[in-house]
Enzyme design. Structure first.
Site, PDB file in Angstrom:
ATOM      1  CE  LYS A 152      -5.827 -16.050   9.436  1.00 49.54           C
ATOM      2  NZ  LYS A 152      -6.854 -16.343   8.434  1.00 49.54           N
TER       3      LYS A 152
ATOM      4  CG  ASP B 286      -7.300 -16.706  17.454  1.00 47.14           C
ATOM      5  OD1 ASP B 286      -6.506 -16.074  16.725  1.00 47.14           O
ATOM      6  OD2 ASP B 286      -8.122 -17.525  17.000  1.00 47.14           O
TER       7      ASP B 286
ATOM      8  CG  HIS C 215     -10.885 -19.932  13.329  1.00 48.05           C
ATOM      9  ND1 HIS C 215     -10.260 -21.154  13.194  1.00 48.05           N
ATOM     10  CD2 HIS C 215     -10.960 -19.418  12.085  1.00 48.05           C
ATOM     11  CE1 HIS C 215      -9.972 -21.359  11.923  1.00 48.05           C
ATOM     12  NE2 HIS C 215     -10.398 -20.316  11.219  1.00 48.05           N
TER      13      HIS C 215
ATOM     14  CD  GLN D 224      -8.962 -12.522  10.867  1.00 50.27           C
ATOM     15  OE1 GLN D 224      -8.653 -11.471  10.299  1.00 50.27           O
ATOM     16  NE2 GLN D 224      -9.027 -13.669  10.231  1.00 50.27           N
TER      17      GLN D 224
ATOM     18  CB  CYS E  83     -13.129 -21.961  10.465  1.00 50.48           C
ATOM     19  SG  CYS E  83     -12.448 -22.606   8.952  1.00 50.48           S
TER      20      CYS E  83
HETATM   21  N1  PMP Z   1      -8.235 -17.752  14.480  1.00 46.38           N
HETATM   22  C1  PMP Z   1      -8.860 -16.825  13.760  1.00 46.38           C
HETATM   23  C2  PMP Z   1      -9.659 -15.759  14.467  1.00 46.38           C
HETATM   24  C3  PMP Z   1      -8.766 -16.835  12.377  1.00 46.38           C
HETATM   25  O1  PMP Z   1      -9.392 -15.910  11.646  1.00 46.38           O
HETATM   26  C4  PMP Z   1      -7.993 -17.853  11.739  1.00 46.38           C
HETATM   27  C5  PMP Z   1      -7.876 -17.933  10.235  1.00 46.38           C
HETATM   28  N2  PMP Z   1      -9.065 -17.794   9.542  1.00 46.38           N
HETATM   29  C6  PMP Z   1      -7.359 -18.794  12.547  1.00 46.38           C
HETATM   30  C7  PMP Z   1      -7.498 -18.707  13.913  1.00 46.38           C
HETATM   31  C8  PMP Z   1      -6.519 -19.887  11.958  1.00 46.38           C
HETATM   32  O2  PMP Z   1      -5.411 -19.344  11.329  1.00 46.38           O
HETATM   33  P1  PMP Z   1      -4.470 -20.254  10.409  1.00 46.38           P
HETATM   34  O3  PMP Z   1      -5.380 -20.946   9.444  1.00 46.38           O
HETATM   35  O4  PMP Z   1      -3.566 -19.274   9.749  1.00 46.38           O
HETATM   36  O5  PMP Z   1      -3.766 -21.198  11.304  1.00 46.38           O
END
Ligand code: PMP
Length: 409
Positions: free
Chosen positions: A230, A204, A127, A207, A368
């Protein structure tokens, strides 16, 4: 109705008021859980109860409410600790979410440990929040970012991973589960291999934590980041787990109230962990509500959740596979939570917009993860992502909706 995993979805759905909503006069089919999950009534109640009954700024006051709010926030920290299997609450830092957790890590870890000539190893399925913070610090400290490539099936190229690890590698920072491909990366193998060369690993977990049982010590992760929203908790709260030994060597990320021991104009000494990394008034109500979300998830059981969601995912792949012209992006055998696809050359956002009119919420676009889109030479995907409150009938509705939408092109 019970399924093989003893998850009573009909009853569970009653806990989530928003799932009863209609959009455009159609019952909502919410398949955008990787972006954010819906909140059970107990979490919503927890937030309003906390504001109604215990609100006061934490850690500073000697008065009753402040003590109570502080105790509740620290109990939440302990709950997070036990939820992810960390050794100590000193290792649990509350942040705004995964993004802030990784920015904190990149900023402080780089300041403590990285210099010109060093390398940080990330992957091609990250991401943006596990790419850009490293790029910002790389400019500052002159280290290089190396990238583990992604195979055609959407898995990490582990041969490349092994050869990219070298004497210059100072940190590996990789996602546990891809938010686009759903791939569950072989984190234990990655960590074992990196540790055998003395290299720490950041994960990270945005997910993974909502879908699979995570024990940071069993896994051996040195850092682990995730977002409250999440995992059925509120927005604006997240966690960075870090091993104490490393966190102690890292400088603060932000300065301000609460992160200090003593301030003079000549210089300042810093507070102990984890407060050194929590400048300013924290989102204590968010922490308390996150804790109630974790209790809710625990009440259902992550093993049951993982089993049920895996069935949902397999069913989605099978049913969607019946659609003419569908192309799945990500076909890893180990996957969870997410199915991404394209249909013929129809732009994903056209599909998403038309599905929306049928009450079906999916995400479309690059999610993203632009470098991953470039890897597959696509502008984006349609992504359906699941939670334990989704049903097999949600997936049937998605498939029927897609058939209708495709028929329009
Ligand atoms: N890493 C991953 C794998 C994600 O899916 C996301 C959210 N889509 C993020 C980081 C960022 O998370 P947040 O927007 O809650 O900070």
């Amino acid at each position: 109705m019970m399924n093989d995993f003893m998850i009573d979805v009909d009853n569970i759905r009653k806990d989530f008021p928003i799932l009863g909503r209609e959009v455009y006069g159609k019952p909502l089919v919410y398949l955008d859980n990787a972006a954010t999950t819906q909140k059970p009534q107990c979490v919503i109640d927890c937030i309003s109860d906390a504001y109604r009954n215990v609100n006061a700024n934490v850690h500073r006051g000697i008065h009753f409410l402040s003590q109570e709010a502080t105790d509740m926030m620290e109990a939440a920290r302990e709950n997070v600790r036990s939820f992810i299997g960390a050794g100590s609450t000193e290792e649990i830092i509350f942040t705004r979410g995964t993004t802030e957790s990784i920015n904190l890590l990149a900023s402080s870890f780089s300041a403590a440990f990285l210099k010109e000539g060093d390398e940080v190893l990330i992957s091609g399925m990250e991401h943006h929040s596990n790419i850009v913070p490293w790029q910002i610090q790389a400019r500052r400290y002159g280290f290089r970012i190396k990238v583990v490539p992604v195979t055609d099936t959407g898995e990490l190229d582990m041969n490349a991973f092994h050869s990219l690890l070298n004497v210059r590698t100072r940190l590996v920072s990789i996602t546990h589960v891809s938010n686009v491909l759903g791939t569950v990366n072989p984190m234990s193998e990655i960590i074992r291999e990196a540790h055998s060369k003395g290299i720490p690993v950041a994960v990270d977990g945005a997910q993974s934590v909502p879908h699979i049982s995570v024990d940071v010590r069993e896994l051996g992760a040195d850092f682990y980041a995730f977002s409250g929203h999440k995992i059925y908790g509120p927005t604006g709260i997240g966690v960075l787990y870090g091993r104490k030994e490393l966190l102690e060597k890292m400088p603060p990320y932000q300065g301000g109230g609460e992160m200090i021991r003593r301030v003079t104009f000549e210089g300042t000494t810093y507070n102990d962990l984890p407060f050194k990394f929590e400048a300013g008034t924290p989102d204590y109500i968010g922490s308390i509500a996150l804790s109630s979300a974790l209790d809710y998830v625990r009440g259902i059981g992550l093993d049951k959740i993982a089993g049920y969601e895996s069935e949902l995912c397999s069913y989605a792949v099978r049913r969607l596979g019946e659609i003419q012209g569908i192309r799945f992006i990500g076909k890893a055998p180990e996957r969870c939570g997410v199915v991404s696809f394209m249909v013929r050359d129809i732009h994903p956002s056209d599909i998403g917009t038309l599905l929306d009119r049928l009450g079906i919420a999916v995400r479309t676009g690059h999610h993203c993860a632009e470098p991953l889109m470039d890897r597959f030479s696509i502008p984006g995907t349609v992504r359906a992502s699941f939670a334990f409150y989704n049903t097999f009938s949600d997936i049937d509705t998605l498939v029927n909706g897609l058939e209708r939408v495709i028929g329009m092109f």
